[in-house]
Scaffold this motif. Structure first.
Motif, PDB file in Angstrom:
ATOM      1  N   VAL A  89      17.536   2.962 -52.601  1.00 60.98           N
ATOM      2  CA  VAL A  89      17.058   1.890 -53.680  1.00 60.98           C
ATOM      3  C   VAL A  89      15.593   2.111 -53.523  1.00 60.98           C
ATOM      4  CG1 VAL A  89      17.074  -0.969 -53.754  1.00 60.98           C
ATOM      5  CG2 VAL A  89      19.116   0.905 -53.392  1.00 60.98           C
ATOM      6  N   VAL A  90      15.185   2.306 -52.097  1.00 62.27           N
ATOM      7  CA  VAL A  90      13.359   2.310 -51.747  1.00 62.27           C
ATOM      8  C   VAL A  90      12.743   2.935 -53.310  1.00 62.27           C
ATOM      9  CG1 VAL A  90      12.098   2.947 -50.862  1.00 62.27           C
ATOM     10  CG2 VAL A  90      14.000   2.190 -49.350  1.00 62.27           C
ATOM     11  N   LEU A  91      13.520   4.225 -53.392  1.00 63.46           N
ATOM     12  CA  LEU A  91      13.172   5.380 -54.389  1.00 63.46           C
ATOM     13  C   LEU A  91      12.455   4.453 -55.363  1.00 63.46           C
ATOM     14  CD1 LEU A  91      15.083   8.549 -53.856  1.00 63.46           C
ATOM     15  CD2 LEU A  91      12.660   8.328 -53.383  1.00 63.46           C
ATOM     16  N   GLY A  92      13.842   3.846 -56.323  1.00 65.78           N
ATOM     17  CA  GLY A  92      13.457   3.364 -57.643  1.00 65.78           C
ATOM     18  C   GLY A  92      12.457   1.870 -57.304  1.00 65.78           C
ATOM     19  N   VAL A  93      12.165   1.232 -56.712  1.00 63.26           N
ATOM     20  CA  VAL A  93      11.440   0.080 -55.875  1.00 63.26           C
ATOM     21  C   VAL A  93      10.278   1.650 -56.272  1.00 63.26           C
ATOM     22  CG1 VAL A  93      10.165  -1.306 -55.393  1.00 63.26           C
ATOM     23  CG2 VAL A  93      13.099  -1.340 -55.173  1.00 63.26           C
ATOM     24  N   VAL A  94      10.150   1.743 -54.869  1.00 62.86           N
ATOM     25  CA  VAL A  94       7.843   2.402 -54.138  1.00 62.86           C
ATOM     26  C   VAL A  94       7.980   3.307 -54.937  1.00 62.86           C
ATOM     27  CG1 VAL A  94       6.773   2.884 -52.585  1.00 62.86           C
ATOM     28  CG2 VAL A  94       8.811   1.099 -52.247  1.00 62.86           C
ATOM     29  N   GLY A  95       9.128   4.404 -55.283  1.00 64.41           N
ATOM     30  CA  GLY A  95       8.661   5.683 -56.461  1.00 64.41           C
ATOM     31  C   GLY A  95       8.209   5.735 -57.161  1.00 64.41           C
ATOM     32  N   SER A  96       8.786   4.317 -58.203  1.00 59.18           N
ATOM     33  CA  SER A  96       7.980   4.526 -59.296  1.00 59.18           C
ATOM     34  C   SER A  96       6.705   4.070 -59.347  1.00 59.18           C
ATOM     35  CB  SER A  96       9.608   3.353 -60.014  1.00 59.18           C
ATOM     36  OG  SER A  96      10.849   4.095 -60.217  1.00 59.18           O
ATOM     37  N   LEU A  97       6.397   2.879 -58.136  1.00 57.74           N
ATOM     38  CA  LEU A  97       4.804   2.500 -58.639  1.00 57.74           C
ATOM     39  C   LEU A  97       4.553   3.157 -57.593  1.00 57.74           C
ATOM     40  CD1 LEU A  97       5.835  -0.912 -56.629  1.00 57.74           C
ATOM     41  CD2 LEU A  97       5.092  -0.833 -58.928  1.00 57.74           C
ATOM     42  N   VAL A  98       4.682   4.546 -57.075  1.00 52.88           N
ATOM     43  CA  VAL A  98       3.983   5.315 -56.521  1.00 52.88           C
ATOM     44  C   VAL A  98       3.385   6.783 -58.307  1.00 52.88           C
ATOM     45  CG1 VAL A  98       3.394   7.276 -55.471  1.00 52.88           C
ATOM     46  CG2 VAL A  98       4.071   5.252 -54.864  1.00 52.88           C
ATOM     47  N   VAL A  99       4.290   6.472 -58.665  1.00 51.91           N
ATOM     48  CA  VAL A  99       3.944   7.178 -59.767  1.00 51.91           C
ATOM     49  C   VAL A  99       3.262   7.225 -61.228  1.00 51.91           C
ATOM     50  CG1 VAL A  99       5.262   8.731 -61.595  1.00 51.91           C
ATOM     51  CG2 VAL A  99       6.172   8.942 -59.173  1.00 51.91           C
ATOM     52  N   VAL A 100       4.034   5.766 -61.406  1.00 54.58           N
ATOM     53  CA  VAL A 100       3.195   4.832 -62.487  1.00 54.58           C
ATOM     54  C   VAL A 100       1.515   4.718 -61.786  1.00 54.58           C
ATOM     55  CG1 VAL A 100       3.042   2.797 -63.765  1.00 54.58           C
ATOM     56  CG2 VAL A 100       5.419   3.589 -63.041  1.00 54.58           C
ATOM     57  N   ASN A 101       1.451   3.931 -60.241  1.00 53.90           N
ATOM     58  CA  ASN A 101      -0.107   4.440 -60.537  1.00 53.90           C
ATOM     59  C   ASN A 101      -1.197   5.089 -59.744  1.00 53.90           C
ATOM     60  OD1 ASN A 101      -0.904   0.803 -59.988  1.00 53.90           O
ATOM     61  ND2 ASN A 101       1.900   1.509 -59.097  1.00 53.90           N
ATOM     62  N   ARG A 102      -0.876   6.286 -59.881  1.00 61.42           N
ATOM     63  CA  ARG A 102      -1.021   7.759 -59.232  1.00 61.42           C
ATOM     64  C   ARG A 102      -1.305   7.849 -58.350  1.00 61.42           C
ATOM     65  NH1 ARG A 102      -4.506   8.838 -64.596  1.00 61.42           N
ATOM     66  NH2 ARG A 102      -2.900   8.873 -66.111  1.00 61.42           N
ATOM     67  N   GLU A 103      -0.626   7.155 -57.256  1.00 57.73           N
ATOM     68  CA  GLU A 103      -0.888   6.616 -55.764  1.00 57.73           C
ATOM     69  C   GLU A 103       0.123   7.656 -54.550  1.00 57.73           C
ATOM     70  OE1 GLU A 103      -2.926   5.491 -54.854  1.00 57.73           O
ATOM     71  OE2 GLU A 103      -3.113   3.651 -55.835  1.00 57.73           O
TER      72      GLU A 103
END
Length: 278
Positions: free
Chosen positions: A22-36
């Motif tokens: 669940v954490v991967l889905g929420v934060v991992g997506s934001l990390v990849v999209v924001n290039r962080e």
């Protein structure tokens, strides 16, 4: 594997794997999209200072790692805004300071400190049941955060100038996003450890990105991918007596390679079918 689910430590590992997904889905997506991605790695390694501090003070390393990681995220956000220095340089310095402090704190801790190594490489099979409520609370907080601030996060992620023109609180959003990454570190660090955490934070989201077009569907798909790779890695770890952290990361890499190679083929098949029916 089915028989192993009767064991308490295996039940704990499965629950932790689902919460981590669940954490991967929420934060991992934001990390990849924001290039962080580098920011995620920097916070992950900086949080090891909190792990060492927890052992030194006799506190729960997971809690001190969370506090240390959030503090490191806030410091990183402030430095990126007000200090004229390259982002990768700032991240590298914070990365090195956190890891160094962690090693020093562990060295200063009297007695047996071999458990500190589990935070470097992860040990999903050894997660105690007492840690599950913390993992669940972090997952709930992160999901609630995304639900409440989905539209501002969407604007910030894909068009920062548009977010500024709409008078959205861009800088506070950046700080909160960094804090969310720090909270995710607390959940994932126990699965694969500090060293491999950056891979698990990015590869499932990158895999989901191959098949999705919107942030919401990317997050949902990443959760499913996370469940597959964590449980798959856990099964391989138990069956072949492998370290659970590397097994999970290798499962994620294999799934990404399969998706990367298979998706163009599926897309070509769809085009041919459409051309025949047209």
């Amino acid at each position: 594997m089915i028989e192993a689910l009767r064991l308490e430590f295996m039940q704990n590992a499965v629950i932790a794997a689902v919460l981590a997904s669940v954490v991967l889905g929420v934060v991992g997506s934001l990390v990849v999209v924001n290039r962080e991605v580098l920011v995620g790695g920097g916070i992950a390694h900086a949080s090891y200072g909190g792990v060492g501090l927890g052992f030194l003070l006799g506190l729960d390393p997971s809690v001190t790692a969370m506090l240390f990681g959030v503090l490191a995220a806030v410091i990183m956000g402030v430095l990126r805004r007000y200090v004229r220095q390259r982002n990768d340089t700032l991240i590298g310095m914070l990365w090195a300071v956190g890891m160094s402090l962690g090693v020093v704190f562990v060295q200063l801790t009297p007695g047996y400190t071999a458990n500190a190594r589990s935070f470097l490489f992860g040990s999903l099979l050894s997660i105690p049941r007492g840690d599950l409520p913390l993992l669940g609370a972090v997952a709930l907080v992160l999901v609630g955060f995304v639900v409440l601030y989905y539209r501002p996060l969407l604007a910030h992620s894909f068009d920062r100038d548009f977010a500024l023109s709409r008078n959205l609180p861009v800088f506070p959003l950046e700080l909160v996003l960094l804090a969310a990454i720090a909270l995710a570190v607390v959940v994932l660090i126990q699965l694969v450890g500090v060293v491999l955490l950056i891979a698990l934070l990015t590869i499932p989201a990158a895999t989901a990105g191959l098949f999705t077009r919107t942030l919401a569907t990317m997050m949902t798909t990443t959760v499913l991918v996370g469940v597959v790779v964590t449980l798959g890695g856990l099964s391989a770890s138990y069956t072949f007596d492998l370290p659970s952290g590397p097994a999970i990361v290798l499962s994620a890499c294999a799934l990404f390679a399969l998706g990367r190679g298979g998706f163009p083929t599926l897309r070509a098949v769809r085009r041919r079918l459409r051309s025949r029916t047209a």
